[in-house]
Design a protein around this motif. Structure first.
Motif, PDB file in Angstrom:
ATOM      1  N   PHE A 144       6.804  13.986   7.099  1.00  0.00           N
ATOM      2  CA  PHE A 144       7.809  12.680   6.418  1.00  0.00           C
ATOM      3  C   PHE A 144       6.949  11.454   6.099  1.00  0.00           C
ATOM      4  CE2 PHE A 144      10.311   8.963   6.944  1.00  0.00           C
ATOM      5  CZ  PHE A 144      11.244   9.139   5.805  1.00  0.00           C
ATOM      6  N   ILE A 145       6.189  11.247   7.182  1.00  0.00           N
ATOM      7  CA  ILE A 145       5.569   9.706   7.082  1.00  0.00           C
ATOM      8  C   ILE A 145       4.606   9.621   5.746  1.00  0.00           C
ATOM      9  CG2 ILE A 145       3.680   8.575   8.109  1.00  0.00           C
ATOM     10  CD1 ILE A 145       5.055   8.838  10.865  1.00  0.00           C
ATOM     11  N   ALA A 146       3.820  10.970   5.952  1.00  0.00           N
ATOM     12  CA  ALA A 146       2.994  11.112   4.579  1.00  0.00           C
ATOM     13  C   ALA A 146       3.750  10.920   3.407  1.00  0.00           C
ATOM     14  CB  ALA A 146       2.301  12.295   4.725  1.00  0.00           C
ATOM     15  N   GLN A 147       4.748  11.713   3.413  1.00  0.00           N
ATOM     16  CA  GLN A 147       5.574  11.920   1.818  1.00  0.00           C
ATOM     17  C   GLN A 147       6.166  10.434   1.659  1.00  0.00           C
ATOM     18  OE1 GLN A 147       4.976  14.120   0.134  1.00  0.00           O
ATOM     19  NE2 GLN A 147       6.337  13.456  -1.517  1.00  0.00           N
ATOM     20  N   PHE A 148       6.836   9.668   2.776  1.00  0.00           N
ATOM     21  CA  PHE A 148       7.569   8.571   2.457  1.00  0.00           C
ATOM     22  C   PHE A 148       6.753   7.368   2.045  1.00  0.00           C
ATOM     23  CE2 PHE A 148       9.327   4.579   4.447  1.00  0.00           C
ATOM     24  CZ  PHE A 148      10.539   4.545   3.627  1.00  0.00           C
ATOM     25  N   SER A 149       5.441   7.453   2.416  1.00  0.00           N
ATOM     26  CA  SER A 149       4.486   6.373   1.975  1.00  0.00           C
ATOM     27  C   SER A 149       4.364   6.475   0.559  1.00  0.00           C
ATOM     28  CB  SER A 149       3.175   6.733   2.832  1.00  0.00           C
ATOM     29  OG  SER A 149       2.441   7.572   2.254  1.00  0.00           O
ATOM     30  N   MET A 150       4.360   7.819   0.074  1.00  0.00           N
ATOM     31  CA  MET A 150       4.047   7.789  -1.432  1.00  0.00           C
ATOM     32  C   MET A 150       5.418   7.661  -2.259  1.00  0.00           C
ATOM     33  SD  MET A 150       1.435   8.828  -2.861  1.00  0.00           S
ATOM     34  CE  MET A 150       1.666   8.085  -4.459  1.00  0.00           C
ATOM     35  N   GLU A 151       6.674   7.766  -1.711  1.00  0.00           N
ATOM     36  CA  GLU A 151       7.783   7.606  -2.418  1.00  0.00           C
ATOM     37  C   GLU A 151       7.940   6.252  -2.490  1.00  0.00           C
ATOM     38  OE1 GLU A 151       9.371  10.219  -3.713  1.00  0.00           O
ATOM     39  OE2 GLU A 151       8.413  11.685  -2.617  1.00  0.00           O
ATOM     40  N   ARG A 152       7.648   5.658  -1.450  1.00  0.00           N
ATOM     41  CA  ARG A 152       8.005   4.072  -1.510  1.00  0.00           C
ATOM     42  C   ARG A 152       7.125   3.522  -2.683  1.00  0.00           C
ATOM     43  NH1 ARG A 152       5.559  -0.254   1.641  1.00  0.00           N
ATOM     44  NH2 ARG A 152       3.733   1.207   1.714  1.00  0.00           N
ATOM     45  N   ILE A 153       5.949   4.087  -2.872  1.00  0.00           N
ATOM     46  CA  ILE A 153       5.117   3.328  -4.040  1.00  0.00           C
ATOM     47  C   ILE A 153       5.517   3.509  -5.370  1.00  0.00           C
ATOM     48  CG2 ILE A 153       2.667   3.542  -4.882  1.00  0.00           C
ATOM     49  CD1 ILE A 153       2.689   2.099  -2.582  1.00  0.00           C
ATOM     50  N   LYS A 154       5.889   4.845  -5.405  1.00  0.00           N
ATOM     51  CA  LYS A 154       6.302   5.469  -6.795  1.00  0.00           C
ATOM     52  C   LYS A 154       7.784   4.680  -7.101  1.00  0.00           C
ATOM     53  CE  LYS A 154       5.809  10.157  -6.206  1.00  0.00           C
ATOM     54  NZ  LYS A 154       5.758  11.470  -6.492  1.00  0.00           N
ATOM     55  N   ILE A 155       8.552   4.483  -6.282  1.00  0.00           N
ATOM     56  CA  ILE A 155       9.569   3.633  -6.715  1.00  0.00           C
ATOM     57  C   ILE A 155       9.287   2.372  -7.156  1.00  0.00           C
ATOM     58  CG2 ILE A 155      11.846   2.669  -5.718  1.00  0.00           C
ATOM     59  CD1 ILE A 155      11.997   5.003  -3.719  1.00  0.00           C
ATOM     60  N   HIS A 156       8.309   1.772  -6.571  1.00  0.00           N
ATOM     61  CA  HIS A 156       8.058   0.486  -6.774  1.00  0.00           C
ATOM     62  C   HIS A 156       7.248   0.262  -8.151  1.00  0.00           C
ATOM     63  CE1 HIS A 156       7.633  -2.345  -3.304  1.00  0.00           C
ATOM     64  NE2 HIS A 156       7.153  -3.141  -4.206  1.00  0.00           N
ATOM     65  N   VAL A 157       6.452   1.247  -8.556  1.00  0.00           N
ATOM     66  CA  VAL A 157       5.715   0.985  -9.814  1.00  0.00           C
ATOM     67  C   VAL A 157       6.295   2.101 -10.923  1.00  0.00           C
ATOM     68  CG1 VAL A 157       3.252   0.749  -8.844  1.00  0.00           C
ATOM     69  CG2 VAL A 157       4.283   3.120  -9.384  1.00  0.00           C
ATOM     70  N   SER A 158       7.318   2.581 -10.896  1.00  0.00           N
ATOM     71  CA  SER A 158       7.944   3.683 -11.696  1.00  0.00           C
ATOM     72  C   SER A 158       8.833   2.679 -12.815  1.00  0.00           C
ATOM     73  CB  SER A 158       9.003   4.457 -11.240  1.00  0.00           C
ATOM     74  OG  SER A 158      10.220   3.709 -10.629  1.00  0.00           O
TER      75      SER A 158
END
Ligand code: FPP
Ligand code: MG
Length: 334
Positions: A316-330
């Motif tokens: 989850f930690i790995a995946q969550f780090s990515m989701e957070r970024i994607k929301i930021h830049v989407s």
């Protein structure tokens, strides 16, 4: 795992860290120790590295308590390195607060970093396992070498993917790698489990550095806690910059190089212009995809571990780090 469970991990760790800090202050309530330690408590941080250490111990069937002093040591080490990094990067804001050099001046901040580093060594020694002391100590040397290498690359005209990866692995991935490996050793993992967690940490660490590069130019200071475009202002050859220098036209390249070489102090107009060049060159999308690839590899590295809640949390930690970024830049930037 839901975000809530990660939050619970942070609460657990912060409570344990708080106990150590209070004990230290009971033993010696010296002004500089108080300043260094209360800063860590008040300003927080994501606590990713110590949580990875604790979860790695559990993921191989061990107890988190065995890994606790090492997890605290790694968090103190990370904070020590950030205090020194803020001096080198001339960073006034960290975690939405004045940085240590901004608060206390550079000289005192150097000592605060050293002090945190000393406390980290003491906590590390408490684990009582020479192999762990050795691998975390190696990480300290790697971090320092990575920081130096990054510094020297600033003055180069064009860094490349190879030099970037070298810096990312040393400066950032080394602590993630040490966290996971130390946790696995302390949890009694076998050779394969230790290696799998080590490579999980390494890949997650590189992904984290790429995400940090993306946030520097696309992040909202209200979330990142630091001003936008600081890497660019410092002449940093981030992954996005390296990509753009190979995928933009001559005048755009010259513009980026002029900003990085600090021919003049870049203002918000310059940062916005660099950002739009990065967007047009596809550099943000490229960095996102590369970070995602490292996250995928990190997740795959531990796929073979026996199923457990700790393993799920590490995934989850790995995946969550990515989701957070994607929301930021989407939408906004790609
Ligand atoms: C932050 O990177 C900096 C690091 C991860 C390492 C800094 C290392 C040193 C100063 C040398 C070693 C010091 C000790 C005590 C071992 P960044 O600048 O990319 O991240 P940021 O945007 O959060 O500042
Ligand atoms: Mg920095």
């Amino acid at each position: 795992m839901k975000e809530r469970l990660f939050h619970e991990e942070v609460l657990y760790f912060n409570q344990k860290l708080g106990e150590v800090i209070e004990q230290k202050l009971l033993e010696c309530n010296h002004e500089i120790l108080r300043d260094a330690l209360t800063y860590i408590q008040e300003t927080g941080g994501k606590r990713l590295r110590p949580i990875i250490c604790l979860l790695s111990a559990e993921a191989v069937g061990g107890s988190r308590e065995k890994a606790l002093s090492t997890a605290i040591a790694i968090e103190l080490l990370h904070n020590a390195s950030l205090v020194h990094d803020d001096i080198i990067d001339e960073n006034d804001i960290r975690r939405k607060n004045p940085s240590n050099p901004a608060r206390y001046g550079e000289k005192k901040a150097i000592i605060i970093g050293d002090l945190l580093f000393g406390l980290s060594c003491e906590m590390l020694a408490r684990c009582g396992v020479p192999e762990v002391v050795s691998l975390v100590s190696n990480a300290v040397a790697d971090i320092a070498m990575g920081e130096y290498l990054e510094f020297t690359l600033r003055t180069l005209q064009e860094a490349n993917l190879h030099s970037y990866m070298e810096v990312a692995e040393l400066k950032t991935a080394a602590t993630f790698m040490a966290s996971a490996e130390a946790g696995a050793v302390l949890g009694g993992g076998n050779e394969v489990e230790i290696e799998n967690l080590r490579t999980y940490g390494k890949n997650l660490g590189v992904a984290f550095q790429i995400q940090d590069d993306i946030l520097d130019i696309c992040g909202d200071p209200a979330n990142t806690g630091k001003p936008v475009g600081l890497d660019i202002k410092n002449g940093e050859q981030t992954l996005l910059v390296i990509h753009a220098l190979h995928h933009s036209n001559e005048s755009e390249k010259e513009y980026i190089k002029a900003i990085l070489s600090r021919e003049r102090d870049p203002g918000i107009f310059d940062i916005n212009r660099v950002r739009s060049i990065l967007v047009d060159a596809g550099s943000i999308e490229y960095a996102l995809q590369l970070a995602e690839e490292f996250v995928r590899t990190a997740r795959n590295c531990i796929a073979g571990l026996e199923d457990s809640e700790a393993k799920q949390k590490l995934q989850f930690i790995a995946q969550f780090s990515m989701e957070r970024i994607k929301i930021h830049v989407s939408n906004t930037f790609i």
